[in-house]
Motif scaffolding. Structure first.
Motif, short mmCIF file in Angstrom:
data_model
loop_
_atom_site.label_atom_id
_atom_site.label_comp_id
_atom_site.label_asym_id
_atom_site.label_seq_id
_atom_site.Cartn_x
_atom_site.Cartn_y
_atom_site.Cartn_z
N HIS A 5 76.08 20.47 -10.23
CA HIS A 5 76.05 21.38 -11.39
C HIS A 5 77.45 21.96 -11.63
CE1 HIS A 5 75.11 24.91 -13.84
NE2 HIS A 5 73.93 24.35 -14.10
N ALA A 6 77.84 22.04 -12.89
CA ALA A 6 79.22 22.46 -13.25
C ALA A 6 79.55 23.85 -12.71
CB ALA A 6 79.38 22.42 -14.77
N ARG A 7 78.59 24.74 -12.69
CA ARG A 7 78.83 26.10 -12.22
C ARG A 7 79.11 26.12 -10.71
NH1 ARG A 7 77.11 31.55 -13.33
NH2 ARG A 7 78.05 32.76 -11.64
N ILE A 8 78.36 25.33 -9.96
CA ILE A 8 78.60 25.24 -8.51
C ILE A 8 79.97 24.60 -8.27
CG2 ILE A 8 77.77 24.33 -6.30
CD1 ILE A 8 74.94 24.39 -7.35
N GLN A 9 80.22 23.52 -9.00
CA GLN A 9 81.52 22.84 -8.90
C GLN A 9 82.68 23.83 -9.10
OE1 GLN A 9 81.90 18.93 -9.48
NE2 GLN A 9 83.90 19.39 -8.61
N ALA A 10 82.54 24.69 -10.11
CA ALA A 10 83.62 25.62 -10.47
C ALA A 10 83.83 26.70 -9.40
CB ALA A 10 83.32 26.27 -11.81
N ASP A 11 82.75 27.05 -8.70
CA ASP A 11 82.81 28.19 -7.77
C ASP A 11 83.07 27.81 -6.32
OD1 ASP A 11 82.20 29.78 -9.91
OD2 ASP A 11 80.09 30.12 -9.36
N THR A 12 83.21 26.53 -6.03
CA THR A 12 83.25 26.07 -4.64
C THR A 12 84.34 25.03 -4.41
OG1 THR A 12 81.72 24.24 -5.04
CG2 THR A 12 80.73 26.36 -4.42
N ALA A 13 84.56 24.70 -3.15
CA ALA A 13 85.44 23.60 -2.75
C ALA A 13 84.67 22.69 -1.80
CB ALA A 13 86.69 24.14 -2.08
N LEU A 14 84.94 21.39 -1.89
CA LEU A 14 84.20 20.42 -1.09
C LEU A 14 84.61 20.48 0.38
CD1 LEU A 14 82.30 17.92 -0.97
CD2 LEU A 14 84.34 16.52 -1.36
N VAL A 15 83.62 20.59 1.25
CA VAL A 15 83.87 20.50 2.69
C VAL A 15 83.57 19.08 3.18
CG1 VAL A 15 83.25 21.37 4.98
CG2 VAL A 15 83.34 22.94 3.03
#
Lengths: 133, 133
Positions: A5-15
């Motif tokens: 989801h775009a909102r999660i993408q915007a608020d996070t960084a991939l681990v």
């Protein structure tokens, strides 16, 4: 096909990508805060997952919790699947301390997010990748 | 030996004992709200449970969610293990509606609890016991 989801993408960084979940670090330095998103299409609730995936999700929530414990030794770990704002199923795994600014309330809406400085984010991600192996 | 925390005891009514969890109805008529407490001694975090119990807990969270869905057809189900106030591991399973007083925020601390009237509580418990069979 799974799409974050775009909102999660915007608020996070991939681990990392785990067998079921995409593991993300919330870009809020106030709390050590992971988000697990099952990499399945069109899943809103835990009960939308197949039984085997529900088991995997529990294993991965447990794995994330143990990682948080190893890295930051929190007082508590808060685990939650809410989805009132972002419908895609995602599980928060948050390290809580008795001196964090929201304690003992839940973190959502308590204080505005404080994004990591770029260097601090990169360093944190390296730590998370090591401890979550 | 398992003993329910006094604060949870005071705020809830017994619905049933499942293989792992004591299933309780939160005495707050604002939201259809179940609480699952694994009937194991000295458990604070999900990772304190044995792996088999973690699986059972996921099954029971899923079973409670499906029961909520059948009984009240909510917009979302919020699932959370927080434990910042009551240390004993307990999982909230809460039916959420877009017109409930906390939406889209989490329910904790949003509005004061409105206890059920005694007759309404008894009736609700009967309904829950039927739908959660």
């Amino acid at each position: 096909m799974f799409e974050l989801h775009a909102r999660i993408q915007a608020d996070t960084a991939l681990v990392a990508d785990w067998p079921l979940s995409r593991v993300l670090l919330m870009n809020d330095s106030t709390y050590p805060w992971l988000i697990l998103v099952p990499r399945r299409a069109a899943i809103a609730e835990i009960t939308d997952l197949e039984t085997d995936d529900q088991r995997l999700l529990m294993e991965e929530v447990s794995r994330a919790s143990l990682g948080l414990r190893r890295l930051v030794s929190p007082h508590r770990i808060n685990i939650a699947a809410l989805g009132n704002v972002v419908p895609q199923l995602h599980v928060h795994v948050i390290a809580r301390f008795t001196d964090d600014p929201a304690w003992p309330r839940p973190v959502w809406g308590a204080v505005p997010a404080t994004p990591y400085a770029p260097d601090a984010l990169a360093e944190r991600l390296t730590q998370w990748r090591e401890v979550l192996e």
